[in-house]
Every structure is written in structure tokens, then in C-alpha cells.
Design a protein around this motif. Structure first.
Motif, PDB file in Angstrom:
ATOM      1  N   CYS A  78       0.832  -1.213   0.000  1.00 45.78           N
ATOM      2  CA  CYS A  78       0.000   0.000   0.000  1.00 45.78           C
ATOM      3  C   CYS A  78       0.862   1.256   0.000  1.00 45.78           C
ATOM      4  CB  CYS A  78      -0.932   0.006   1.204  1.00 45.78           C
ATOM      5  SG  CYS A  78      -2.264  -1.188   1.097  1.00 45.78           S
ATOM      6  N   ALA A  79       1.929   1.263   0.773  1.00 50.39           N
ATOM      7  CA  ALA A  79       2.827   2.419   0.794  1.00 50.39           C
ATOM      8  C   ALA A  79       3.465   2.631  -0.565  1.00 50.39           C
ATOM      9  CB  ALA A  79       3.890   2.228   1.874  1.00 50.39           C
ATOM     10  N   ALA A  80       3.844   1.548  -1.227  1.00 53.63           N
ATOM     11  CA  ALA A  80       4.450   1.670  -2.554  1.00 53.63           C
ATOM     12  C   ALA A  80       3.446   2.206  -3.567  1.00 53.63           C
ATOM     13  CB  ALA A  80       4.983   0.309  -3.009  1.00 53.63           C
ATOM     14  N   VAL A  81       2.218   1.748  -3.516  1.00 52.87           N
ATOM     15  CA  VAL A  81       1.193   2.239  -4.444  1.00 52.87           C
ATOM     16  C   VAL A  81       0.889   3.704  -4.180  1.00 52.87           C
ATOM     17  CG1 VAL A  81      -1.257   2.034  -5.045  1.00 52.87           C
ATOM     18  CG2 VAL A  81       0.156  -0.010  -4.877  1.00 52.87           C
ATOM     19  N   LEU A  82       0.767   4.068  -2.926  1.00 53.17           N
ATOM     20  CA  LEU A  82       0.496   5.468  -2.602  1.00 53.17           C
ATOM     21  C   LEU A  82       1.647   6.369  -3.028  1.00 53.17           C
ATOM     22  CD1 LEU A  82      -1.178   5.191   0.898  1.00 53.17           C
ATOM     23  CD2 LEU A  82      -2.257   5.809  -1.265  1.00 53.17           C
ATOM     24  N   GLU A  83       2.853   5.899  -2.888  1.00 51.92           N
ATOM     25  CA  GLU A  83       4.017   6.686  -3.308  1.00 51.92           C
ATOM     26  C   GLU A  83       4.034   6.866  -4.823  1.00 51.92           C
ATOM     27  OE1 GLU A  83       8.678   5.845  -3.264  1.00 51.92           O
ATOM     28  OE2 GLU A  83       7.744   5.845  -1.267  1.00 51.92           O
ATOM     29  N   ASP A  84       3.666   5.827  -5.551  1.00 49.40           N
ATOM     30  CA  ASP A  84       3.644   5.911  -7.013  1.00 49.40           C
ATOM     31  C   ASP A  84       2.553   6.837  -7.522  1.00 49.40           C
ATOM     32  OD1 ASP A  84       5.753   4.172  -7.147  1.00 49.40           O
ATOM     33  OD2 ASP A  84       4.513   2.404  -7.603  1.00 49.40           O
TER      34      ASP A  84
END
Length: 100
Positions: A78-84
């Protein structure tokens, strides 16, 4: 933290220390009774506490490990998706367009 992982830690610590804790609580109060018990019964102490870990504990431990692993995996994804997909803030927009 969830309830299950706290329960597993509590049960494990209780398993390791309950006998020592019980002996501390009773202290020397059984000193006069213990010799009589040892002579006439198969017991050598007037008070003893023991605990065992059965199959269910290990099932619960496996469930907690899987749950924690899954939650860490989902949180990192989720953190990676939000960062992207994060919108650039105003300062980043000004720098990209060259505005002051």
C-alpha cells in the motif's frame, strides 16, 4: 498489534515463568508441611503450579506469524502504491514548471 499476538507472547512468558512466580508467592510458608507430604504422599511440596503448551498454542502461533507477515506485506504494498500515485505538492509543481 492485535489480541492474538499479545496472547501468544503472554502464554509463552507464563509457560516459562509461572513455576518460579508461584514459588516466590508461597515462599517458605510450606516449610513445616513439606516433610510430611514427602513422607506420606508422592508430592514433595504443598503448592506447585505447572503449565504446558499443547497443540492449540502452536496453531495459534502459526496463525499469528502468518497474520503479522501478511499485514507487513500489505502495508508495504500500500505504501508503494500510494508513493507511485501521490500527487505532487505545490513546491514540486513550481520546480517542474520553472515558476518561482
Amino acid at each position: 498489534w492485535a489480541c492474538a499476538d499479545v496472547l501468544v507472547v503472554t502464554l509463552l512468558l507464563c509457560f516459562m515463568e509461572i513455576g518460579t512466580f508461584a514459588k516466590f508467592l508461597v515462599g517458605g510458608k510450606c516449610g513445616t508441611v513439606n516433610p510430611v507430604l514427602a513422607k506420606y504422599t508422592p508430592y514433595d511440596s504443598c503448592f506447585e503450579v505447572s503449565m504446558g503448551l499443547n497443540y492449540g498454542f502452536f496453531v495459534l502461533l502459526a496463525a499469528v506469524v502468518i497474520s503479522l507477515g501478511a499485514s507487513f506485506f500489505v502495508a508495504s504494498e500500500c505504501a508503494a502504491v500510494l508513493e507511485d500515485h501521490a500527487e505532487p505538492d505545490e513546491a514540486d509543481t513550481r520546480r517542474a514548471t520553472g515558476a518561482s
